[in-house]
Design a protein around this motif. Structure first.
Motif, PDB file in Angstrom:
ATOM      1  N   LEU A  26       0.878  -1.166   0.000  1.00 34.02           N
ATOM      2  CA  LEU A  26       0.000   0.000   0.000  1.00 34.02           C
ATOM      3  C   LEU A  26       0.915   1.216   0.000  1.00 34.02           C
ATOM      4  O   LEU A  26       1.661   1.438   0.966  1.00 34.02           O
ATOM      5  CB  LEU A  26      -0.906   0.045   1.237  1.00 34.02           C
ATOM      6  CG  LEU A  26      -2.035  -0.967   1.344  1.00 34.02           C
ATOM      7  CD1 LEU A  26      -2.801  -0.741   2.649  1.00 34.02           C
ATOM      8  CD2 LEU A  26      -2.979  -0.844   0.163  1.00 34.02           C
ATOM      9  N   VAL A  27       0.891   1.998  -1.051  1.00 38.33           N
ATOM     10  CA  VAL A  27       1.733   3.183  -1.163  1.00 38.33           C
ATOM     11  C   VAL A  27       0.878   4.404  -0.837  1.00 38.33           C
ATOM     12  O   VAL A  27      -0.136   4.658  -1.499  1.00 38.33           O
ATOM     13  CB  VAL A  27       2.341   3.301  -2.567  1.00 38.33           C
ATOM     14  CG1 VAL A  27       3.104   4.608  -2.713  1.00 38.33           C
ATOM     15  CG2 VAL A  27       3.264   2.112  -2.833  1.00 38.33           C
ATOM     16  N   LEU A  28       1.287   5.148   0.178  1.00 37.13           N
ATOM     17  CA  LEU A  28       0.507   6.260   0.719  1.00 37.13           C
ATOM     18  C   LEU A  28       1.177   7.575   0.345  1.00 37.13           C
ATOM     19  O   LEU A  28       2.354   7.802   0.642  1.00 37.13           O
ATOM     20  CB  LEU A  28       0.407   6.126   2.237  1.00 37.13           C
ATOM     21  CG  LEU A  28      -0.141   4.773   2.734  1.00 37.13           C
ATOM     22  CD1 LEU A  28       0.193   4.553   4.196  1.00 37.13           C
ATOM     23  CD2 LEU A  28      -1.644   4.704   2.521  1.00 37.13           C
ATOM     24  N   LEU A  48      -4.232  -3.726   9.197  1.00 38.97           N
ATOM     25  CA  LEU A  48      -3.582  -3.286   7.966  1.00 38.97           C
ATOM     26  C   LEU A  48      -2.135  -3.746   7.918  1.00 38.97           C
ATOM     27  O   LEU A  48      -1.670  -4.302   6.919  1.00 38.97           O
ATOM     28  CB  LEU A  48      -3.621  -1.754   7.858  1.00 38.97           C
ATOM     29  CG  LEU A  48      -4.813  -1.094   7.180  1.00 38.97           C
ATOM     30  CD1 LEU A  48      -4.626   0.419   7.178  1.00 38.97           C
ATOM     31  CD2 LEU A  48      -5.015  -1.597   5.767  1.00 38.97           C
ATOM     32  N   ALA A  49      -1.422  -3.502   9.028  1.00 37.95           N
ATOM     33  CA  ALA A  49       0.010  -3.826   9.072  1.00 37.95           C
ATOM     34  C   ALA A  49       0.257  -5.321   8.960  1.00 37.95           C
ATOM     35  O   ALA A  49       1.320  -5.752   8.505  1.00 37.95           O
ATOM     36  CB  ALA A  49       0.628  -3.289  10.358  1.00 37.95           C
ATOM     37  N   GLY A  50      -0.718  -6.134   9.366  1.00 39.13           N
ATOM     38  CA  GLY A  50      -0.546  -7.579   9.288  1.00 39.13           C
ATOM     39  C   GLY A  50      -0.791  -8.153   7.909  1.00 39.13           C
ATOM     40  O   GLY A  50      -0.332  -9.257   7.605  1.00 39.13           O
ATOM     41  N   ILE A  94      -1.337  -0.936  -4.330  1.00 45.72           N
ATOM     42  CA  ILE A  94      -2.494  -0.056  -4.222  1.00 45.72           C
ATOM     43  C   ILE A  94      -1.958   1.312  -3.827  1.00 45.72           C
ATOM     44  O   ILE A  94      -1.238   1.447  -2.839  1.00 45.72           O
ATOM     45  CB  ILE A  94      -3.488  -0.548  -3.157  1.00 45.72           C
ATOM     46  CG1 ILE A  94      -3.960  -1.976  -3.470  1.00 45.72           C
ATOM     47  CG2 ILE A  94      -4.667   0.406  -3.034  1.00 45.72           C
ATOM     48  CD1 ILE A  94      -4.800  -2.103  -4.701  1.00 45.72           C
ATOM     49  N   VAL A  95      -2.280   2.348  -4.607  1.00 44.90           N
ATOM     50  CA  VAL A  95      -1.804   3.698  -4.315  1.00 44.90           C
ATOM     51  C   VAL A  95      -2.938   4.485  -3.668  1.00 44.90           C
ATOM     52  O   VAL A  95      -4.019   4.623  -4.247  1.00 44.90           O
ATOM     53  CB  VAL A  95      -1.321   4.409  -5.585  1.00 44.90           C
ATOM     54  CG1 VAL A  95      -0.827   5.818  -5.253  1.00 44.90           C
ATOM     55  CG2 VAL A  95      -0.201   3.605  -6.257  1.00 44.90           C
ATOM     56  N   VAL A  96      -2.681   4.989  -2.462  1.00 48.49           N
ATOM     57  CA  VAL A  96      -3.644   5.795  -1.716  1.00 48.49           C
ATOM     58  C   VAL A  96      -3.142   7.232  -1.745  1.00 48.49           C
ATOM     59  O   VAL A  96      -2.113   7.549  -1.144  1.00 48.49           O
ATOM     60  CB  VAL A  96      -3.788   5.306  -0.267  1.00 48.49           C
ATOM     61  CG1 VAL A  96      -4.867   6.107   0.461  1.00 48.49           C
ATOM     62  CG2 VAL A  96      -4.100   3.813  -0.230  1.00 48.49           C
ATOM     63  N   VAL A 263     -12.488   0.207   5.250  1.00 49.72           N
ATOM     64  CA  VAL A 263     -12.798   0.369   3.822  1.00 49.72           C
ATOM     65  C   VAL A 263     -11.557   0.084   2.982  1.00 49.72           C
ATOM     66  O   VAL A 263     -11.629  -0.578   1.937  1.00 49.72           O
ATOM     67  CB  VAL A 263     -13.316   1.796   3.565  1.00 49.72           C
ATOM     68  CG1 VAL A 263     -13.391   2.084   2.065  1.00 49.72           C
ATOM     69  CG2 VAL A 263     -14.683   1.984   4.206  1.00 49.72           C
ATOM     70  N   LEU A 264     -10.396   0.549   3.447  1.00 46.08           N
ATOM     71  CA  LEU A 264      -9.153   0.325   2.711  1.00 46.08           C
ATOM     72  C   LEU A 264      -8.792  -1.156   2.670  1.00 46.08           C
ATOM     73  O   LEU A 264      -8.377  -1.673   1.626  1.00 46.08           O
ATOM     74  CB  LEU A 264      -8.037   1.133   3.370  1.00 46.08           C
ATOM     75  CG  LEU A 264      -6.669   1.125   2.686  1.00 46.08           C
ATOM     76  CD1 LEU A 264      -6.783   1.584   1.243  1.00 46.08           C
ATOM     77  CD2 LEU A 264      -5.702   2.012   3.460  1.00 46.08           C
ATOM     78  N   ARG A 265      -8.958  -1.840   3.792  1.00 46.39           N
ATOM     79  CA  ARG A 265      -8.680  -3.290   3.811  1.00 46.39           C
ATOM     80  C   ARG A 265      -9.598  -4.024   2.858  1.00 46.39           C
ATOM     81  O   ARG A 265      -9.162  -4.913   2.114  1.00 46.39           O
ATOM     82  CB  ARG A 265      -8.847  -3.850   5.228  1.00 46.39           C
ATOM     83  CG  ARG A 265      -7.781  -3.425   6.210  1.00 46.39           C
ATOM     84  CD  ARG A 265      -7.834  -4.273   7.457  1.00 46.39           C
ATOM     85  NE  ARG A 265      -9.132  -4.301   8.113  1.00 46.39           N
ATOM     86  CZ  ARG A 265      -9.514  -3.428   9.037  1.00 46.39           C
ATOM     87  NH1 ARG A 265      -8.714  -2.448   9.424  1.00 46.39           N
ATOM     88  NH2 ARG A 265     -10.716  -3.523   9.582  1.00 46.39           N
TER      89      ARG A 265
END
Length: 273
Positions: A26-28, A48-50, A94-96, A263-265
């Motif tokens: 996940l690129v933030l 998320l981190a897991g 996934i780019v956020v 929602v992101l997961r």
């Protein structure tokens, strides 16, 4: 942990990296006058981190990244910076992209296309900039901050940035975080803050060409980037899903962190790996 990649023109782009080492990235991408630290609630979420490798970049001129004298009005430079981060991240990220980060993402797509992206999340994001650009519609808090927030005179800039950083949230945020947001604003050189607005970028064709899953999230009370900007992007991007965060402002990933992370997961977990 921290890492660095080499962006356009040799600029070092600093990254915050966490989560599961070999998981999907996940690129933030943060916004104007902020830093990777805005994503603290995402890095702190064990769910998320897991499941994902979290990579948050500091834009050039922000945070711990280099601050070259120029290039902040050049779409190619922003595109190549993000390209370096995505190469570091690995396959199918996934780019956020939040706020001005949405403009950086459209810069990337314009130059490099979408082949190396697995999915897109636009959070309170701009996709255009310039007078009359529908994808760059701003709210009253941003209008009130400009031009004072761009000034090199601290007596002019500091009050404007203080008011702006407070207005980003529609819901109360912890005092230390509110001060950190202001600190990030003040740490960005005035020349950088100003140069980032000296652009005229139209993205209708770029948005229409997006062929990857796209989720658009936006606070209904966002006073920085107008909700109309989200509606514009949703109307241009094929198959985009628009989700409103009711009563949230410009920081849905902070103000409604649990909902945002859920929602992101869900979105990221549903995309092909």
């Amino acid at each position: 942990m921290r890492a660095e990649v080499v962006g356009a023109g040799g600029a070092e782009i600093s990254l915050s990296v966490g989560g599961a080492r070999h998981a999907r990235p996940l690129v933030l991408v943060h916004g104007w006058a902020q830093s990777s630290h805005v994503w603290a609630a995402q890095f702190a979420d064990p769910a998320l981190a897991g499941r994902f490798r979290l990579i948050a970049m500091d834009l050039r001129g922000h945070g711990a990244s280099d601050a070259p004298a120029g290039g902040y009005d050049d779409s190619r430079i922003w595109a190549d910076d993000l390209a370096a981060v995505l190469e570091f991240a690995g396959p199918d990220p996934i780019v956020v992209a939040w706020s001005y980060g949405g403009l950086v993402l459209t810069d990337y797509l314009r130059v490099h296309g979408s082949a190396h992206i697995g999915g897109i999340v636009l959070a309170g994001a701009l996709t255009e900039i310039g007078k009359g650009r529908e994808g760059g519609r701003i709210g009253d808090a941003m209008r009130a901050a400009i031009p004072a927030a761009l000034s090199a005179d601290p007596e002019v800039a500091v009050p404007a940035l203080t008011e702006f950083s407070t207005a980003m949230a529609a819901k109360p945020v912890p005092g230390p975080l509110a001060q950190a947001l202001l600190g990030s604003c003040l740490s960005v050189p005035p020349s950088v803050r100003s140069a980032m607005f000296r652009r005229d970028v139209e993205s209708a064709e770029v948005l229409a060409a997006i062929d990857k899953p796209c989720l658009i999230v936006h606070g209904t009370n966002d006073r920085v980037v107008a909700p109309a900007a989200a509606e514009y992007a949703a109307g241009k991007i094929p198959g985009a899903v628009l989700r409103w965060f009711v009563d949230a402002g410009h920081l849905p990933f902070v103000e409604s962190a649990e909902e945002f992370n859920s929602v992101l997961r869900q979105f990221s977990g549903e995309q092909p790996k």
